[in-house]
Scaffold this active site. Structure first.
Site, short mmCIF file in Angstrom:
data_model
loop_
_atom_site.label_atom_id
_atom_site.label_comp_id
_atom_site.label_asym_id
_atom_site.label_seq_id
_atom_site.Cartn_x
_atom_site.Cartn_y
_atom_site.Cartn_z
N HIS A 22 85.38 59.51 10.95
CA HIS A 22 86.66 58.83 11.06
C HIS A 22 87.05 58.08 12.37
O HIS A 22 87.67 57.37 12.69
CB HIS A 22 87.75 60.14 11.01
CG HIS A 22 88.83 59.85 10.12
ND1 HIS A 22 88.68 58.71 9.00
CD2 HIS A 22 90.11 60.66 9.98
CE1 HIS A 22 90.04 58.79 8.48
NE2 HIS A 22 90.92 59.67 8.80
N TYR A 74 96.96 61.08 16.64
CA TYR A 74 96.01 61.24 15.57
C TYR A 74 96.34 59.85 14.83
O TYR A 74 97.31 59.41 14.60
CB TYR A 74 96.75 62.50 14.79
CG TYR A 74 96.13 63.66 15.38
CD1 TYR A 74 94.64 63.89 15.36
CD2 TYR A 74 96.77 64.49 16.38
CE1 TYR A 74 94.32 65.20 16.20
CE2 TYR A 74 96.44 65.45 17.33
CZ TYR A 74 95.03 66.07 16.94
OH TYR A 74 94.53 67.01 17.65
N ASN A 122 95.09 56.74 5.53
CA ASN A 122 96.45 56.94 6.14
C ASN A 122 96.90 56.35 7.49
O ASN A 122 97.65 56.06 7.65
CB ASN A 122 96.59 58.57 6.16
CG ASN A 122 96.70 59.06 4.88
OD1 ASN A 122 97.33 58.72 3.90
ND2 ASN A 122 96.19 60.20 4.76
#
Length: 198
Positions: A22, A74, A122
């Protein structure tokens, strides 16, 4: 609007995420900073930023002014910092590039896209929502799909396999090259180069 570019590398904060799939977007930012001797500083918008000149423009002049930015939030809530950076540096969506991991691109490949859907990512969804606009460029760094029935959400938070780690320097360099090509020669030229058959 400023003539600067904003290049955002997506990832999660913290040492435990640093080498995960990620965080490949932030790995690409580190490569770009290394090439330009840029150093990151904390920015009030909730990101680490480095202002650099990227590459060499046609004719040998210094390349365009680029703000490299890694949100310190995040990934799933990175939209706020990205929108704040775009406003602070007066960068239009046409000059925004987001570098991110992409499950739907095979490991080792780099693809470019402008606008369109977020493909379940996301981080991109958060950015599109905060900007109120999806028409920014994306440098999609291929991490491939997880093997078997492994949950993609778990897969992206794991480190690359030992075999993949051997190829990572080349993947990161290719993605950094794609960013340079995009900001110097334009989206279409970069897309043609990186989508051409090998």
């Amino acid at each position: 609007m400023s003539d600067a570019w904003l290049v955002v590398g997506l990832g999660n904060p913290g040492a435990e995420y640093e080498r995960t799939r990620h965080n490949v977007g932030q790995m690409v930012l580190d490569e770009l900073a290394s090439r330009t001797r840029g150093s990151f500083k904390r920015h009030r918008t909730g990101a680490r930023t480095a202002e650099v000149r990227l590459g060499v423009a046609p004719g040998g002049a210094p390349g365009p002014r680029v703000v490299l930015a890694a949100p310190t939030s995040y990934m799933n809530v990175s939209g706020g910092p990205v929108a704040g950076l775009a406003k602070y540096f007066d960068v239009d969506v046409e000059h925004l590039v987001v570098v991110h991991d992409e499950l739907d691109v095979p490991f080792g490949s780099v693809r470019l896209k402008r606008g369109g859907g977020e493909g379940g990512h996301n981080g991109l969804r958060s950015i599109s929502k905060s900007l109120g606009d999806k028409d920014y460029a994306r440098v999609r760094v291929g991490i491939g799909r997880p093997p078997g029935r492994q949950d993609p959400a778990d897969f992206v938070l794991k480190e690359f396999s030992s075999t993949e780690k051997k190829d990572m320097p080349f993947l990161v360099m290719d993605a950094a090259d794609a960013v340079e090509e995009l900001v110097i020669k334009g989206f279409e030229a970069a897309q043609q180069k990186f989508h051409a058959p090998a």
